[in-house]
Design a protein around this motif. Structure first.
Motif, PDB file in Angstrom:
ATOM      1  N   GLY A   1      62.101  31.763  45.327  1.00  4.96           N
ATOM      2  CA  GLY A   1      62.179  31.195  43.988  1.00  4.96           C
ATOM      3  C   GLY A   1      63.607  31.133  43.499  1.00  4.96           C
ATOM      4  N   ALA A   2      63.832  31.630  42.292  1.00  2.51           N
ATOM      5  CA  ALA A   2      65.169  31.609  41.694  1.00  2.51           C
ATOM      6  C   ALA A   2      65.424  32.945  41.024  1.00  2.51           C
ATOM      7  N   GLY A   3      66.702  33.255  40.838  1.00  2.00           N
ATOM      8  CA  GLY A   3      67.041  34.499  40.164  1.00  2.00           C
ATOM      9  C   GLY A   3      68.522  34.776  40.177  1.00  2.00           C
ATOM     10  N   GLN A   4      68.851  36.039  39.906  1.00  3.19           N
ATOM     11  CA  GLN A   4      70.241  36.471  39.851  1.00  3.19           C
ATOM     12  C   GLN A   4      70.413  37.752  40.648  1.00  3.19           C
ATOM     13  N   ILE A   5      71.589  37.882  41.242  1.00  3.92           N
ATOM     14  CA  ILE A   5      71.949  39.079  42.008  1.00  3.92           C
ATOM     15  C   ILE A   5      73.065  39.780  41.250  1.00  3.92           C
ATOM     16  N   HIS A   6      72.842  41.058  40.938  1.00 11.44           N
ATOM     17  CA  HIS A   6      73.822  41.887  40.231  1.00 11.44           C
ATOM     18  C   HIS A   6      74.277  42.977  41.196  1.00 11.44           C
ATOM     19  N   VAL A   7      75.542  43.012  41.500  1.00 10.56           N
ATOM     20  CA  VAL A   7      76.093  43.940  42.492  1.00 10.56           C
ATOM     21  C   VAL A   7      76.377  45.298  41.850  1.00 10.56           C
ATOM     22  N   GLY A   8      75.597  46.316  42.246  1.00  4.60           N
ATOM     23  CA  GLY A   8      75.885  47.687  41.849  1.00  4.60           C
ATOM     24  C   GLY A   8      75.361  48.167  40.520  1.00  4.60           C
ATOM     25  N   ARG A   9      74.881  47.258  39.658  1.00  2.00           N
ATOM     26  CA  ARG A   9      74.344  47.714  38.379  1.00  2.00           C
ATOM     27  C   ARG A   9      73.337  46.715  37.821  1.00  2.00           C
ATOM     28  N   SER A  10      72.498  47.226  36.962  1.00  3.16           N
ATOM     29  CA  SER A  10      71.404  46.470  36.386  1.00  3.16           C
ATOM     30  C   SER A  10      71.899  45.413  35.395  1.00  3.16           C
ATOM     31  N   ARG A  11      71.078  44.402  35.173  1.00  2.00           N
ATOM     32  CA  ARG A  11      71.419  43.374  34.173  1.00  2.00           C
ATOM     33  C   ARG A  11      71.500  43.975  32.776  1.00  2.00           C
ATOM     34  N   ALA A  12      70.801  45.097  32.544  1.00  2.00           N
ATOM     35  CA  ALA A  12      70.858  45.773  31.237  1.00  2.00           C
ATOM     36  C   ALA A  12      72.263  46.292  30.940  1.00  2.00           C
ATOM     37  N   GLU A  13      73.042  46.544  31.987  1.00  2.00           N
ATOM     38  CA  GLU A  13      74.421  47.007  31.823  1.00  2.00           C
ATOM     39  C   GLU A  13      75.403  45.854  31.647  1.00  2.00           C
ATOM     40  N   ARG A  14      74.880  44.642  31.631  1.00  2.00           N
ATOM     41  CA  ARG A  14      75.674  43.426  31.450  1.00  2.00           C
ATOM     42  C   ARG A  14      76.872  43.342  32.407  1.00  2.00           C
ATOM     43  N   PRO A  15      76.589  43.243  33.711  1.00  2.00           N
ATOM     44  CA  PRO A  15      77.699  43.145  34.665  1.00  2.00           C
ATOM     45  C   PRO A  15      78.520  41.873  34.440  1.00  2.00           C
ATOM     46  N   SER A  16      79.799  41.960  34.748  1.00  2.00           N
ATOM     47  CA  SER A  16      80.682  40.818  34.527  1.00  2.00           C
ATOM     48  C   SER A  16      80.517  39.740  35.594  1.00  2.00           C
ATOM     49  N   ARG A  17      80.039  40.116  36.764  1.00  2.00           N
ATOM     50  CA  ARG A  17      79.860  39.163  37.867  1.00  2.00           C
ATOM     51  C   ARG A  17      78.374  39.050  38.205  1.00  2.00           C
ATOM     52  N   VAL A  18      77.882  37.806  38.248  1.00  2.00           N
ATOM     53  CA  VAL A  18      76.481  37.540  38.560  1.00  2.00           C
ATOM     54  C   VAL A  18      76.428  36.429  39.598  1.00  2.00           C
ATOM     55  N   ILE A  19      75.582  36.605  40.599  1.00  2.00           N
ATOM     56  CA  ILE A  19      75.380  35.588  41.633  1.00  2.00           C
ATOM     57  C   ILE A  19      73.995  34.991  41.404  1.00  2.00           C
ATOM     58  N   THR A  20      73.900  33.685  41.250  1.00  2.00           N
ATOM     59  CA  THR A  20      72.601  33.042  41.048  1.00  2.00           C
ATOM     60  C   THR A  20      72.124  32.419  42.359  1.00  2.00           C
ATOM     61  N   PHE A  21      70.808  32.362  42.513  1.00  2.00           N
ATOM     62  CA  PHE A  21      70.229  31.720  43.695  1.00  2.00           C
ATOM     63  C   PHE A  21      68.995  30.936  43.292  1.00  2.00           C
ATOM     64  N   GLU A  22      68.686  29.931  44.095  1.00  3.90           N
ATOM     65  CA  GLU A  22      67.491  29.138  43.875  1.00  3.90           C
ATOM     66  C   GLU A  22      67.035  28.561  45.205  1.00  3.90           C
ATOM     67  N   ALA A  23      65.788  28.792  45.549  1.00  2.00           N
ATOM     68  CA  ALA A  23      65.229  28.265  46.787  1.00  2.00           C
ATOM     69  C   ALA A  23      64.817  26.816  46.574  1.00  2.00           C
ATOM     70  N   ASP A  24      65.145  25.995  47.538  1.00  2.79           N
ATOM     71  CA  ASP A  24      64.771  24.584  47.502  1.00  2.79           C
ATOM     72  C   ASP A  24      63.890  24.341  48.715  1.00  2.79           C
ATOM     73  N   ARG A  25      62.588  24.357  48.522  1.00  3.91           N
ATOM     74  CA  ARG A  25      61.639  24.212  49.635  1.00  3.91           C
ATOM     75  C   ARG A  25      61.774  22.866  50.344  1.00  3.91           C
ATOM     76  N   ARG A  26      62.288  21.857  49.649  1.00  4.01           N
ATOM     77  CA  ARG A  26      62.432  20.547  50.293  1.00  4.01           C
ATOM     78  C   ARG A  26      63.459  20.578  51.433  1.00  4.01           C
ATOM     79  N   SER A  27      64.442  21.472  51.344  1.00  7.84           N
ATOM     80  CA  SER A  27      65.492  21.479  52.356  1.00  7.84           C
ATOM     81  C   SER A  27      65.004  21.954  53.716  1.00  7.84           C
ATOM     82  N   MET A  28      63.896  22.686  53.763  1.00  7.08           N
ATOM     83  CA  MET A  28      63.425  23.163  55.067  1.00  7.08           C
ATOM     84  C   MET A  28      62.817  22.035  55.895  1.00  7.08           C
TER      85      MET A  28
END
Length: 87
Positions: free
Chosen positions: A57-84
């Motif tokens: 699906g889709a979401g965010q990756i937070h390195v080393g700490r929870s989103r509740a801690e408001r990390p300064s760096r966030v990696i977003t991802f999204e799966a595109d089933r059509r590409s397979m």
């Protein structure tokens, strides 16, 4: 120099995580001490520590700490089933 993506954060390890394609699915593999927090599209947050997680699906990756801690760096991802089905 051997990393594709560099996150400058005090909670990030030198080789914090890797993302690998296994057949038609992407998996996140955590190699760190602090773990990786993945916020899924459903709103659920998963703490991945020295294990793997299917990135579906889709979401965010937070390195080393929870989103509740408001990390300064966030990696977003999204799966595109059509590409397979593309060549």
């Amino acid at each position: 120099t051997d990393c594709d993506l560099v996150v400058s954060d005090i909670y990030a390890s030198r080789r914090h995580l890797s993302i690998k394609l296994v057949r038609t699915h992407f998996y996140l593999f955590d190699h760190s001490i602090n773990g990786t927090f993945v916020s899924l599209g459903s709103g659920e947050e998963v703490h991945v520590l020295r294990r793997e997680l299917l990135l579906d699906g889709a979401g965010q990756i937070h390195v080393g700490r929870s989103r509740a801690e408001r990390p300064s760096r966030v990696i977003t991802f999204e799966a595109d089933r059509r590409s397979m089905y593309r060549v």
